[in-house]
Design a protein around this motif. Structure first.
Motif, short mmCIF file in Angstrom:
data_model
loop_
_atom_site.label_atom_id
_atom_site.label_comp_id
_atom_site.label_asym_id
_atom_site.label_seq_id
_atom_site.Cartn_x
_atom_site.Cartn_y
_atom_site.Cartn_z
N GLN A 171 0.84 -1.19 0.00
CA GLN A 171 0.00 0.00 0.00
C GLN A 171 0.88 1.24 0.00
O GLN A 171 2.06 1.20 0.35
CB GLN A 171 -0.90 -0.01 1.24
CG GLN A 171 -1.89 -1.15 1.25
CD GLN A 171 -2.85 -1.09 0.08
OE1 GLN A 171 -3.42 -0.06 -0.20
NE2 GLN A 171 -3.02 -2.20 -0.62
N PRO A 172 0.31 2.41 -0.40
CA PRO A 172 1.08 3.65 -0.34
C PRO A 172 1.64 3.89 1.05
O PRO A 172 1.03 3.57 2.06
CB PRO A 172 0.05 4.72 -0.73
CG PRO A 172 -0.96 3.98 -1.55
CD PRO A 172 -1.04 2.61 -0.95
N LEU A 173 2.83 4.50 1.09
CA LEU A 173 3.48 4.78 2.37
C LEU A 173 2.84 6.02 2.97
O LEU A 173 3.05 7.13 2.53
CB LEU A 173 4.98 5.03 2.15
CG LEU A 173 5.79 3.81 1.68
CD1 LEU A 173 7.20 4.23 1.35
CD2 LEU A 173 5.78 2.73 2.73
N THR A 174 2.05 5.84 3.99
CA THR A 174 1.35 6.97 4.60
C THR A 174 1.47 6.96 6.12
O THR A 174 0.73 7.64 6.80
CB THR A 174 -0.15 6.94 4.23
OG1 THR A 174 -0.72 5.68 4.64
CG2 THR A 174 -0.35 7.10 2.74
N GLY A 175 2.43 6.24 6.65
CA GLY A 175 2.49 6.07 8.09
C GLY A 175 3.46 6.97 8.81
O GLY A 175 3.87 6.69 9.92
N GLY A 176 3.87 8.09 8.18
CA GLY A 176 4.74 9.04 8.84
C GLY A 176 6.03 8.40 9.31
O GLY A 176 6.77 7.78 8.54
N ALA A 177 6.34 8.55 10.62
CA ALA A 177 7.60 8.07 11.17
C ALA A 177 7.77 6.57 11.00
O ALA A 177 8.88 6.08 10.76
CB ALA A 177 7.69 8.45 12.65
N ALA A 178 6.68 5.82 11.10
CA ALA A 178 6.78 4.37 10.93
C ALA A 178 7.24 4.02 9.52
O ALA A 178 8.09 3.15 9.33
CB ALA A 178 5.43 3.73 11.22
N SER A 179 6.69 4.69 8.51
CA SER A 179 7.10 4.44 7.13
C SER A 179 8.55 4.81 6.92
O SER A 179 9.29 4.10 6.25
CB SER A 179 6.21 5.24 6.17
OG SER A 179 4.89 4.76 6.21
N GLU A 180 8.96 5.94 7.49
CA GLU A 180 10.36 6.36 7.39
C GLU A 180 11.27 5.30 7.98
O GLU A 180 12.32 4.97 7.42
CB GLU A 180 10.56 7.67 8.14
CG GLU A 180 10.38 8.91 7.30
CD GLU A 180 10.89 10.14 8.03
OE1 GLU A 180 12.01 10.56 7.74
OE2 GLU A 180 10.15 10.64 8.90
N LEU B 55 4.13 6.59 -2.94
CA LEU B 55 4.12 7.69 -1.99
C LEU B 55 2.75 8.37 -1.96
O LEU B 55 2.00 8.33 -2.93
CB LEU B 55 5.17 8.74 -2.39
CG LEU B 55 6.60 8.27 -2.58
CD1 LEU B 55 7.51 9.48 -2.76
CD2 LEU B 55 7.07 7.43 -1.42
N PRO B 56 2.44 9.04 -0.84
CA PRO B 56 1.24 9.87 -0.83
C PRO B 56 1.35 10.92 -1.94
O PRO B 56 2.43 11.48 -2.17
CB PRO B 56 1.26 10.53 0.55
CG PRO B 56 2.18 9.70 1.38
CD PRO B 56 3.18 9.11 0.44
N LEU B 57 0.26 11.20 -2.61
CA LEU B 57 0.29 12.22 -3.65
C LEU B 57 0.37 13.60 -3.01
O LEU B 57 -0.24 13.85 -1.96
CB LEU B 57 -0.96 12.12 -4.52
CG LEU B 57 -1.09 10.86 -5.37
CD1 LEU B 57 -2.46 10.81 -6.05
CD2 LEU B 57 0.03 10.77 -6.40
N PRO B 58 1.10 14.53 -3.61
CA PRO B 58 1.16 15.88 -3.03
C PRO B 58 -0.20 16.55 -3.06
O PRO B 58 -1.00 16.35 -3.98
CB PRO B 58 2.15 16.61 -3.95
CG PRO B 58 2.16 15.83 -5.22
CD PRO B 58 1.88 14.41 -4.85
N GLY B 59 -0.48 17.33 -2.01
CA GLY B 59 -1.75 18.03 -1.93
C GLY B 59 -2.91 17.18 -1.49
O GLY B 59 -4.07 17.61 -1.56
N HIS B 60 -2.65 15.97 -1.01
CA HIS B 60 -3.72 15.07 -0.59
C HIS B 60 -3.68 14.81 0.92
O HIS B 60 -4.22 13.81 1.40
CB HIS B 60 -3.64 13.74 -1.34
CG HIS B 60 -4.15 13.81 -2.75
ND1 HIS B 60 -3.56 14.60 -3.72
CD2 HIS B 60 -5.22 13.21 -3.35
CE1 HIS B 60 -4.23 14.46 -4.86
NE2 HIS B 60 -5.24 13.64 -4.65
#
Length: 347
Positions: free
Chosen positions: A2-11, A46-51
């Motif tokens: 899935q798209p990486l949207t988990g903030g620090a966890a994804s990093e 990645l999360p799309l910009p502006g979303h």
């Protein structure tokens, strides 16, 4: 994945992946292999910009940049291509083995012509495209071209076809050599027009992508700063500490601007983000220059000669930040200020 949207966890997941990734810095072949490993691992979603998660997108770009700048040059191009297609109504999930680039440089001596073909949206491309990063490593590209009405268009092209010839010309620099940004010749190559004429330049996301480049510059500069921080923790002296303090000031200011710009893009995704993009790019360029100078003076020659990671960042970053338009962007930003188009300096 899935798209990486988990903030620090994804990093954290990405940084662990990058630590375990084995590739020779400075090798275009190994850099290409690392790019495909990131894509195969789903890290390109990645999360799309502006979303609503633009900062998370930029944090991931910064993390890849901290690992290697030639790698992030290709990775950013691939993820930017996916974002552009999504914004222009051509949402595309790469098939296995696909890697995309965005080739939009328009030097006067290297401009592509586009001719309409028989099928709707089908065109053929003719001419030379310059500054084609990763040309020998990627499979598809979004390229800017000019149609019969002399209008700028964007086209998607499969690079593995007759009529596309990838050269070894156009890149003499030692820094960023592994990005292999060469000239590519097109001779009646088949392509698909993406969006309406001028849509690529006029879309809101054009400047969102500019902020992503600043995040890459910042990520590399921060990685250089970490080398100074670790060394000062082991062997501190007043001069080294002074350099580290200056590095912290430069990077902290740029990080704040990036966070502020990302938040504004998410709040107002259709607004003109050019002033924010110029500010973060100019700030990231300025802080990168300061960090490179301070780190060299703080650490001396040893890591430049004996640490491949540090040496690569120090050689690549001065080349990468020259993608900035420097004083031209400063002047354009000043015009917006004079015309009252981009706010004031109030706290």
């Amino acid at each position: 994945m899935q798209p990486l949207t988990g903030g620090a966890a994804s990093e954290s997941i990405l940084e662990s992946f990058l630590r375990d990734l084995r590739f020779e810095r400075g090798s275009s072949t190994d850099t290409a292999r690392a790019l495909h490993a990131l894509i195969d691992g789903g890290f390109d979603r990645l999360p799309l910009p502006g979303h609503g998660a633009t900062l998370e997108r930029w944090q991931i770009l910064a993390a890849v940049a901290a690992c290697d700048l030639a790698l992030v040059k290709l990775f950013e191009g691939h993820t930017d291509a996916l974002a552009i297609m999504a914004e222009l109504g051509e949402a595309h999930v790469p098939e296995r083995g696909q890697a995309w680039g965005v080739w939009a440089a328009e030097p006067p001596t290297a401009r592509l012509a586009a001719s309409a073909a028989s099928n709707a949206n089908s065109i053929t491309l003719h001419g030379t495209k310059a500054w084609c990063s990763g040309a020998a490593s990627i499979t598809h590209a979004l390229v800017t071209a000019w149609n019969e009405k002399d209008e700028p268009i964007l086209a998607a092209v499969d690079l593995h076809q007759p009529g596309v010839r990838i050269t070894r010309d156009g890149w003499m620099a030692v820094g960023m050599a592994a990005s292999a940004s060469v000239d590519v010749h097109f001779d009646h190559a088949r392509a698909i027009s993406i969006g309406a004429p001028r849509a690529y330049l006029e879309r809101a996301g054009f400047w969102h992508g500019g902020g992503g480049i600043a995040a890459c510059w910042f990520g590399a500069a921060a990685a250089i700063g970490e080398f100074v921080k670790r060394d000062a923790g082991r062997r501190a002296d007043p001069y080294k500490l002074a350099h580290l303090g200056a590095i912290d000031t430069a990077l902290s200011g740029t990080a704040s601007l990036l966070r502020e710009a990302a938040a504004r893009i998410d709040r107002e995704p259709q607004s003109d983000a050019m002033p924010d993009a110029f500010r973060v790019r100019l700030a990231a360029e300025r802080s990168a220059v300061a960090v490179i100078e301070r780190a060299g003076r703080a650490l001396g020659a040893a890591p430049l000669c004996r640490d491949r990671h540090f040496a690569s960042l120090m050689a690549d970053l001065p080349v990468f930040i020259r993608q900035s338009h420097a004083e031209r962007d400063e002047a354009a930003l000043a015009e917006r200020l004079i015309n009252g188009e981009c706010g004031t300096w109030n706290l």
